[in-house]
Design a protein around this motif. Sequence first.
Motif, PDB file in Angstrom:
ATOM      1  N   THR A  27     -17.192  85.637  -1.471  1.00 56.94           N
ATOM      2  CA  THR A  27     -17.995  84.448  -1.182  1.00 56.94           C
ATOM      3  C   THR A  27     -18.507  84.484   0.257  1.00 56.94           C
ATOM      4  O   THR A  27     -19.697  84.280   0.516  1.00 56.94           O
ATOM      5  CB  THR A  27     -17.176  83.167  -1.429  1.00 56.94           C
ATOM      6  N   LYS A  28     -17.604  84.749   1.193  1.00 58.01           N
ATOM      7  CA  LYS A  28     -18.016  84.823   2.599  1.00 58.01           C
ATOM      8  C   LYS A  28     -19.006  85.968   2.822  1.00 58.01           C
ATOM      9  O   LYS A  28     -19.959  85.842   3.582  1.00 58.01           O
ATOM     10  CB  LYS A  28     -16.800  85.018   3.506  1.00 58.01           C
ATOM     11  N   PHE A  29     -18.753  87.099   2.149  1.00 53.93           N
ATOM     12  CA  PHE A  29     -19.626  88.261   2.326  1.00 53.93           C
ATOM     13  C   PHE A  29     -21.056  87.953   1.889  1.00 53.93           C
ATOM     14  O   PHE A  29     -22.013  88.208   2.613  1.00 53.93           O
ATOM     15  CB  PHE A  29     -19.075  89.454   1.532  1.00 53.93           C
ATOM     16  N   TRP A  30     -21.210  87.403   0.672  1.00 53.55           N
ATOM     17  CA  TRP A  30     -22.555  87.152   0.151  1.00 53.55           C
ATOM     18  C   TRP A  30     -23.256  86.006   0.873  1.00 53.55           C
ATOM     19  O   TRP A  30     -24.478  85.924   0.863  1.00 53.55           O
ATOM     20  CB  TRP A  30     -22.521  86.914  -1.356  1.00 53.55           C
ATOM     21  N   ARG A  31     -22.504  85.128   1.481  1.00 48.55           N
ATOM     22  CA  ARG A  31     -23.111  84.063   2.283  1.00 48.55           C
ATOM     23  C   ARG A  31     -23.462  84.533   3.689  1.00 48.55           C
ATOM     24  O   ARG A  31     -24.104  83.803   4.441  1.00 48.55           O
ATOM     25  CB  ARG A  31     -22.150  82.884   2.411  1.00 48.55           C
ATOM     26  N   GLY A  32     -22.977  85.717   4.058  1.00 50.55           N
ATOM     27  CA  GLY A  32     -23.243  86.251   5.392  1.00 50.55           C
ATOM     28  C   GLY A  32     -22.365  85.639   6.464  1.00 50.55           C
ATOM     29  O   GLY A  32     -22.691  85.688   7.644  1.00 50.55           O
ATOM     30  N   GLU A  33     -21.234  85.077   6.058  1.00 50.25           N
ATOM     31  CA  GLU A  33     -20.325  84.448   7.005  1.00 50.25           C
ATOM     32  C   GLU A  33     -19.461  85.500   7.709  1.00 50.25           C
ATOM     33  O   GLU A  33     -19.138  86.537   7.145  1.00 50.25           O
ATOM     34  CB  GLU A  33     -19.428  83.444   6.288  1.00 50.25           C
TER      35      GLU A  33
END
Length: 125
Positions: A27-33
């Motif tokens: 989730t964090k990866f695909w959101r660019g977080e």
Amino acid sequence: MTFSTQAATATATAFTVDDYVLYRDPTKFWRGEAGHTAVCRVTHVERSGSGTVRYTLQTLTGGLLRGAQGAYMRLLPPADAMRDIDTAPLHSATATDDMTAAAVAWLTQQHATANHRRPELPPTS
């Protein structure tokens, strides 16, 4: 016109308790977080009746991640962590400079242990 794509290299690796892994929070990866990838230790493996496996991970910074999917984890092999000890040039003047502090401490401990004589068995009567 033919298009070529590379197949995903995800493997069905079964991780066990105390394995060290690299985990990427999808989730964090695909959101660019930031902070989407962490080194963790597997602390619990949960297998469901449907065959799904989820993992509880302890991050090295102290956080706990529950329900991690194995597809987003990669094993960190012990051989990689110990390579500097295995390949250290022990007979050079810069041997200790070429190794990590942990490697030097381990070798020092091994040297101290190896130089102690084992207690002799008592004579048999």
